[in-house]
Write a protein that holds these residues in place. Structure first.
Motif, PDB file in Angstrom:
ATOM      1  N   ARG A 219      20.958  28.058  19.844  1.00 38.43           N
ATOM      2  CA  ARG A 219      21.253  26.646  19.581  1.00 38.43           C
ATOM      3  C   ARG A 219      22.514  26.520  18.717  1.00 38.43           C
ATOM      4  N   LYS A 220      22.622  27.369  17.709  1.00 37.19           N
ATOM      5  CA  LYS A 220      23.783  27.329  16.807  1.00 37.19           C
ATOM      6  C   LYS A 220      25.046  27.821  17.515  1.00 37.19           C
TER       7      LYS A 220
ATOM      8  N   ARG B 290      23.375  19.707  25.257  1.00 39.86           N
ATOM      9  CA  ARG B 290      24.723  19.197  25.011  1.00 39.86           C
ATOM     10  C   ARG B 290      25.337  18.827  26.350  1.00 39.86           C
TER      11      ARG B 290
ATOM     12  N   THR C 166      23.414   6.673  27.720  1.00 43.07           N
ATOM     13  CA  THR C 166      23.422   7.378  26.458  1.00 43.07           C
ATOM     14  C   THR C 166      24.862   7.672  26.097  1.00 43.07           C
ATOM     15  N   GLN C 167      25.294   7.218  24.947  1.00 46.04           N
ATOM     16  CA  GLN C 167      26.659   7.433  24.472  1.00 46.04           C
ATOM     17  C   GLN C 167      27.682   7.025  25.527  1.00 46.04           C
TER      18      GLN C 167
ATOM     19  N   LYS D   9      26.355  25.434  20.040  1.00 50.32           N
ATOM     20  CA  LYS D   9      26.590  24.116  19.449  1.00 50.32           C
ATOM     21  C   LYS D   9      25.747  23.041  20.129  1.00 50.32           C
ATOM     22  N   LEU D  10      24.448  23.346  20.254  1.00 50.06           N
ATOM     23  CA  LEU D  10      23.519  22.417  20.895  1.00 50.06           C
ATOM     24  C   LEU D  10      22.910  21.490  19.861  1.00 50.06           C
ATOM     25  N   SER D  11      22.421  20.351  20.327  1.00 56.37           N
ATOM     26  CA  SER D  11      21.747  19.407  19.444  1.00 56.37           C
ATOM     27  C   SER D  11      20.400  19.992  19.021  1.00 56.37           C
ATOM     28  N   THR D  12      19.719  19.322  18.133  1.00 59.21           N
ATOM     29  CA  THR D  12      18.427  19.814  17.662  1.00 59.21           C
ATOM     30  C   THR D  12      17.394  19.884  18.783  1.00 59.21           C
ATOM     31  N   ASP D  13      17.565  19.078  19.820  1.00 56.49           N
ATOM     32  CA  ASP D  13      16.634  19.149  20.948  1.00 56.49           C
ATOM     33  C   ASP D  13      17.064  20.184  21.987  1.00 56.49           C
TER      34      ASP D  13
END
Length: 163
Positions: A119-120, A130, A4-5, A123-127
């Motif tokens: 989450r905000k 990070r 992944t990435q 700075k986490l992803s929508t799932d």
């Protein structure tokens, strides 16, 4: 193994670590109180570990004085003074460090904020995750959101095959 990435991930090992940590958290005794002076000495290291920025110095006197269970693991801790990670209030801290290094480490906090706010702020992803240089930062959004930094251990199941 999947990529992944551009970073290899071993899902089986990560899943095994998470299951071990979850079972440990569910069977853990109630959080222990520590005195404010000790907390002041160890809180910055715990904050950096939970935020997946830096591993703690486990040789420091304040770290060694953290409450231990009968097997030598660190018991869950209720901070004796206001404590935040990513600016969010923390209710309880749980730490797991495999002394053999095989299962890795995890640093978990129960938050006094909503999962959306966590989450905000983190700075986490929508799932709810990070990847950092230190490990994987993940959010579980149960009745009390928990934020965990998981550091992979040396366990490798790359040669494991199911029959």
């Amino acid at each position: 193994m999947t990529t992944t990435q551009g970073k290899p991930h071993q899902r089986g090992a990560t899943t095994k670590i998470l299951i071990t940590l979850l079972v440990g958290a569910l069977t853990a005794p109630a959080a222990q109180a520590i005195d404010a002076t000790q907390w002041q000495a160890v809180a910055p290291a715990i904050q950096a570990a939970v935020e997946c920025r830096a591993k703690p110095d486990t040789t420091a006197a304040a770290w060694k004085a953290l409450p231990r269970d009968e097997s030598g693991g660190i018991e869950a801790i209720k901070p004796p003074a206001p404590f935040t990670v990513f600016g969010l209030p923390v209710q309880e801290v749980s730490i797991f460090i495999d002394p053999d290094g095989e299962l890795g480490e995890s640093y978990t906090v129960s938050l006094g904020a909503s999962a959306a706010t966590a989450r905000k702020s983190a700075k986490l992803s929508t799932d709810g995750g990070r990847t950092t240089k230190m490990g994987e930062l993940m959010l579980s959004d149960g009745s009390v959101p928990q934020l965990t930094c998981t550091v992979a251990g040396t366990y490798d199941e790359s040669e494991y095959q199911e029959n």
